[in-house]
Scaffold this motif. Structure first.
Motif, PDB file in Angstrom:
ATOM      1  N   SER A  51     -15.695  87.398 101.367  1.00  0.00           N
ATOM      2  CA  SER A  51     -14.328  88.238 100.901  1.00  0.00           C
ATOM      3  C   SER A  51     -15.417  90.153 101.572  1.00  0.00           C
ATOM      4  CB  SER A  51     -14.133  88.176  99.856  1.00  0.00           C
ATOM      5  OG  SER A  51     -13.702  88.196  98.370  1.00  0.00           O
ATOM      6  N   SER A  63      -7.757  93.616  99.204  1.00  0.00           N
ATOM      7  CA  SER A  63      -9.361  92.671  99.625  1.00  0.00           C
ATOM      8  C   SER A  63      -8.726  91.330 100.339  1.00  0.00           C
ATOM      9  CB  SER A  63      -9.766  91.923  98.490  1.00  0.00           C
ATOM     10  OG  SER A  63      -9.012  90.953  97.816  1.00  0.00           O
ATOM     11  N   VAL A  83     -11.049  82.208  95.513  1.00  0.00           N
ATOM     12  CA  VAL A  83     -11.840  82.377  96.631  1.00  0.00           C
ATOM     13  C   VAL A  83     -11.076  81.013  97.739  1.00  0.00           C
ATOM     14  CG1 VAL A  83     -13.676  81.856  98.190  1.00  0.00           C
ATOM     15  CG2 VAL A  83     -13.578  82.907  95.923  1.00  0.00           C
ATOM     16  N   SER A 126      -5.048  89.490  99.446  1.00  0.00           N
ATOM     17  CA  SER A 126      -5.147  89.104  98.036  1.00  0.00           C
ATOM     18  C   SER A 126      -4.136  89.523  97.783  1.00  0.00           C
ATOM     19  CB  SER A 126      -5.889  89.835  96.638  1.00  0.00           C
ATOM     20  OG  SER A 126      -5.711  91.125  97.505  1.00  0.00           O
ATOM     21  N   GLN A 158      -9.317  88.002 103.189  1.00  0.00           N
ATOM     22  CA  GLN A 158     -10.513  86.802 103.150  1.00  0.00           C
ATOM     23  C   GLN A 158     -10.752  86.096 104.119  1.00  0.00           C
ATOM     24  OE1 GLN A 158     -10.691  84.369  99.441  1.00  0.00           O
ATOM     25  NE2 GLN A 158     -10.502  85.998  98.268  1.00  0.00           N
TER      26      GLN A 158
END
Length: 180
Positions: free
Chosen positions: A163, A108, A63, A103, A110
């Motif tokens: 996220s 994904s 994260v 990612s 963020q």
């Protein structure tokens, strides 16, 4: 007559003490019943066994965070080029950080979101997706998070990482950020 009562009382006292000592020594009490009833079991039931998970559990995803010298990006995330991020719908004064990280598995993204107050947790959902873009709607979490009403919160609103898991790999699509 007094002489015979004292030895009898002592005898009763000793007998009572002896019975108590035997009980304290760990002899279990067995309820009196008919001869056909079995004494209660003194064994422990077997420990339940847990079935192994049927699907592998994914390790926690890294994260993004903020530190004293700015944004801290863990390994496994890379920033999208600015031309692939459309954040025009976000207020510039509340969203100075407009970068989006993807990612390694491309499933994904963020970014940082600003809450309306320090007690609110933000989330984002995929609002729409097509061949050219993925639109993410940023909003406060639907379910309240945290402690009791009247809880004390920080006095400063800071950007928080959000996220979002994507239904399909991002690929070359653009990410559009909106308020939901």
């Amino acid at each position: 007559m007094k002489r015979s009562l004292i030895p009898a009382a002592l005898l009763v006292l000793l007998a009572t003490a002896a019975c108590g000592a035997q009980q304290a020594g760990g002899t279990p009490e067995i309820p009196v019943g008919d001869a056909s009833s079995a004494p209660p079991s003194l064994t422990m039931p077997p420990k339940p066994t847990l079935d192994p998970p049927t699907e592998p559990v994914d390790p926690p995803k890294p994260v993004i965070t903020t530190g004293p010298s700015g944004v801290v990006v863990p390994p496994g995330l890379e920033v999208l080029p600015p031309e692939r991020v459309d954040a025009k719908a976000l207020p510039a004064d509340q969203y100075p950080e407009r970068r989006v990280w993807v990612s390694q598995d491309d499933r994904s993204v963020q970014f940082f979101a600003m809450a309306p107050d320090p007690c609110t947790i933000m989330e984002a959902t995929v609002e729409s997706a097509d061949a050219a873009r993925v639109t993410l709607a940023i909003a406060p979490m639907a379910q309240p998070q945290g402690g009791p009403e009247g809880q004390v919160c920080a006095t400063v609103v800071t950007p928080m990482p959000v996220s979002v898991a994507l239904p399909d790999a991002l690929g070359d699509r653009q990410v559009v950020l909106t308020l939901g």
